[in-house]
Design a protein around this motif. Structure first.
Motif, PDB file in Angstrom:
ATOM      1  N   ALA A   1       0.764  -1.126  -0.019  1.00 29.53           N
ATOM      2  CA  ALA A   1      -0.153   0.018  -0.178  1.00 29.53           C
ATOM      3  C   ALA A   1       0.876   1.293   0.237  1.00 29.53           C
ATOM      4  CB  ALA A   1      -0.992   0.046   1.179  1.00 29.53           C
ATOM      5  N   GLY A   2       1.935   1.285   0.759  1.00 24.93           N
ATOM      6  CA  GLY A   2       3.131   2.356   0.786  1.00 24.93           C
ATOM      7  C   GLY A   2       3.503   2.572  -0.488  1.00 24.93           C
ATOM      8  N   GLN A   3       4.115   1.447  -1.068  1.00 26.66           N
ATOM      9  CA  GLN A   3       5.020   1.471  -2.404  1.00 26.66           C
ATOM     10  C   GLN A   3       3.732   1.939  -3.579  1.00 26.66           C
ATOM     11  OE1 GLN A   3       5.896  -2.636  -2.902  1.00 26.66           O
ATOM     12  NE2 GLN A   3       7.853  -2.244  -2.192  1.00 26.66           N
ATOM     13  N   HIS A   4       2.559   1.805  -3.579  1.00 32.14           N
ATOM     14  CA  HIS A   4       1.772   2.318  -4.716  1.00 32.14           C
ATOM     15  C   HIS A   4       0.680   3.368  -4.177  1.00 32.14           C
ATOM     16  CE1 HIS A   4       3.256  -0.903  -7.139  1.00 32.14           C
ATOM     17  NE2 HIS A   4       3.271  -1.793  -6.228  1.00 32.14           N
ATOM     18  N   LEU A   5       0.941   3.914  -3.059  1.00 33.66           N
ATOM     19  CA  LEU A   5       0.167   5.143  -2.586  1.00 33.66           C
ATOM     20  C   LEU A   5      -1.291   4.585  -2.502  1.00 33.66           C
ATOM     21  CD1 LEU A   5       2.374   7.860  -4.491  1.00 33.66           C
ATOM     22  CD2 LEU A   5       2.305   7.138  -2.232  1.00 33.66           C
ATOM     23  N   LEU A   6      -1.456   3.631  -1.693  1.00 30.91           N
ATOM     24  CA  LEU A   6      -2.868   3.271  -1.861  1.00 30.91           C
ATOM     25  C   LEU A   6      -3.511   3.989  -0.394  1.00 30.91           C
ATOM     26  CD1 LEU A   6      -2.731  -0.680  -2.661  1.00 30.91           C
ATOM     27  CD2 LEU A   6      -3.253   1.238  -3.957  1.00 30.91           C
ATOM     28  N   PHE A   7      -4.484   5.130  -0.740  1.00 32.44           N
ATOM     29  CA  PHE A   7      -4.948   5.888   0.487  1.00 32.44           C
ATOM     30  C   PHE A   7      -6.644   5.499   0.525  1.00 32.44           C
ATOM     31  CE2 PHE A   7      -1.379   8.597  -1.018  1.00 32.44           C
ATOM     32  CZ  PHE A   7      -0.457   8.372   0.047  1.00 32.44           C
ATOM     33  N   ALA A   8      -7.170   5.358  -0.655  1.00 32.45           N
ATOM     34  CA  ALA A   8      -8.815   4.997  -0.578  1.00 32.45           C
ATOM     35  C   ALA A   8      -8.918   3.706  -0.675  1.00 32.45           C
ATOM     36  CB  ALA A   8      -9.078   5.939  -1.649  1.00 32.45           C
ATOM     37  N   ALA A   9      -9.923   3.353  -0.127  1.00 28.30           N
ATOM     38  CA  ALA A   9     -10.490   1.865  -0.389  1.00 28.30           C
ATOM     39  C   ALA A   9     -11.979   2.097  -0.667  1.00 28.30           C
ATOM     40  CB  ALA A   9     -10.372   1.200   1.006  1.00 28.30           C
ATOM     41  N   PRO A  10     -12.197   1.297  -1.714  1.00 25.26           N
ATOM     42  CA  PRO A  10     -11.268   0.505  -2.630  1.00 25.26           C
ATOM     43  C   PRO A  10     -10.505   0.929  -3.618  1.00 25.26           C
ATOM     44  CG  PRO A  10     -13.748   0.100  -3.313  1.00 25.26           C
ATOM     45  CD  PRO A  10     -13.706   1.051  -2.413  1.00 25.26           C
ATOM     46  N   THR A  11      -9.491   0.377  -3.696  1.00 25.79           N
ATOM     47  CA  THR A  11      -8.704   0.802  -4.980  1.00 25.79           C
ATOM     48  C   THR A  11      -8.371  -0.436  -5.681  1.00 25.79           C
ATOM     49  OG1 THR A  11      -7.703   2.498  -3.788  1.00 25.79           O
ATOM     50  CG2 THR A  11      -6.519   1.674  -5.589  1.00 25.79           C
ATOM     51  N   LEU A  12      -8.520  -0.264  -7.192  1.00 26.54           N
ATOM     52  CA  LEU A  12      -8.149  -1.485  -8.240  1.00 26.54           C
ATOM     53  C   LEU A  12      -6.945  -0.941  -8.900  1.00 26.54           C
ATOM     54  CD1 LEU A  12     -11.484  -2.697  -9.611  1.00 26.54           C
ATOM     55  CD2 LEU A  12     -10.336  -3.685  -7.683  1.00 26.54           C
ATOM     56  N   LEU A  13      -6.114  -1.749  -9.005  1.00 25.97           N
ATOM     57  CA  LEU A  13      -4.873  -1.410  -9.972  1.00 25.97           C
ATOM     58  C   LEU A  13      -4.583  -2.309 -10.914  1.00 25.97           C
ATOM     59  CD1 LEU A  13      -2.083  -0.954  -7.028  1.00 25.97           C
ATOM     60  CD2 LEU A  13      -3.546   0.893  -8.057  1.00 25.97           C
ATOM     61  N   LEU A  14      -4.401  -2.066 -12.335  1.00 28.70           N
ATOM     62  CA  LEU A  14      -4.185  -3.097 -13.321  1.00 28.70           C
ATOM     63  C   LEU A  14      -2.638  -2.632 -13.767  1.00 28.70           C
ATOM     64  CD1 LEU A  14      -4.998  -4.812 -15.592  1.00 28.70           C
ATOM     65  CD2 LEU A  14      -5.780  -2.710 -16.731  1.00 28.70           C
ATOM     66  N   PHE A  15      -1.973  -3.638 -13.921  1.00 29.45           N
ATOM     67  CA  PHE A  15      -0.478  -3.767 -14.207  1.00 29.45           C
ATOM     68  C   PHE A  15      -0.363  -4.463 -15.485  1.00 29.45           C
ATOM     69  CE2 PHE A  15      -0.401  -3.248  -9.629  1.00 29.45           C
ATOM     70  CZ  PHE A  15       0.710  -2.493  -9.426  1.00 29.45           C
ATOM     71  N   MET A  16       0.461  -3.868 -16.313  1.00 32.44           N
ATOM     72  CA  MET A  16       0.931  -4.451 -17.284  1.00 32.44           C
ATOM     73  C   MET A  16       2.218  -4.629 -17.511  1.00 32.44           C
ATOM     74  SD  MET A  16      -0.282  -5.568 -20.229  1.00 32.44           S
ATOM     75  CE  MET A  16      -0.402  -5.961 -21.942  1.00 32.44           C
ATOM     76  N   GLU A  17       2.790  -5.839 -17.554  1.00 30.36           N
ATOM     77  CA  GLU A  17       4.288  -6.093 -17.545  1.00 30.36           C
ATOM     78  C   GLU A  17       5.221  -5.314 -16.566  1.00 30.36           C
ATOM     79  OE1 GLU A  17       5.864  -4.806 -21.540  1.00 30.36           O
ATOM     80  OE2 GLU A  17       4.744  -6.453 -22.426  1.00 30.36           O
ATOM     81  N   GLY A  18       4.372  -5.634 -15.423  1.00 31.41           N
ATOM     82  CA  GLY A  18       4.975  -5.002 -14.006  1.00 31.41           C
ATOM     83  C   GLY A  18       4.842  -3.339 -13.858  1.00 31.41           C
ATOM     84  N   LYS A  19       4.117  -2.850 -14.960  1.00 28.13           N
ATOM     85  CA  LYS A  19       4.018  -1.313 -14.518  1.00 28.13           C
ATOM     86  C   LYS A  19       2.371  -1.111 -14.373  1.00 28.13           C
ATOM     87  CE  LYS A  19       7.919   0.009 -16.986  1.00 28.13           C
ATOM     88  NZ  LYS A  19       8.617   0.557 -17.921  1.00 28.13           N
ATOM     89  N   GLU A  20       2.172   0.071 -13.356  1.00 30.43           N
ATOM     90  CA  GLU A  20       0.849   0.172 -13.327  1.00 30.43           C
ATOM     91  C   GLU A  20       0.128   1.171 -14.531  1.00 30.43           C
ATOM     92  OE1 GLU A  20      -1.861   3.324 -10.634  1.00 30.43           O
ATOM     93  OE2 GLU A  20      -0.228   2.504  -9.531  1.00 30.43           O
TER      94      GLU A  20
END
Length: 71
Positions: free
Chosen positions: A29-48
């Motif tokens: 959560a800290g690495q990806h700056l997840l402050f709000a819930a819910p949060t969905l992240l989509l990664f492609m080849e390791g990049k958001e």
């Protein structure tokens, strides 16, 4: 939102889907700056490549997945 994600994921069986409680994985959560819930992240080849928080725009997420599906 978990049921909505599960329903959405049924349309994309080739995508790996992971779910986590941000309090249990604080370092992620800290690495990806997840402050709000819910949060969905989509990664492609390791990049958001897409992020949605609180009110998820499922149509926008579908458009992004379709876009990257061609690569």
């Amino acid at each position: 939102m978990k049921w909505q994600l599960a329903e959405w994921a049924n349309n994309w069986p080739q995508l790996p889907i992971y779910s986590a409680d941000r309090e249990q994985v604080a370092s992620f959560a800290g690495q990806h700056l997840l402050f709000a819930a819910p949060t969905l992240l989509l990664f492609m080849e390791g990049k958001e490549v897409w992020r949605g928080s609180r009110f998820i725009d499922w149509d926008e997420l579908n458009r992004v997945v379709h876009l990257f599906k061609t690569y």
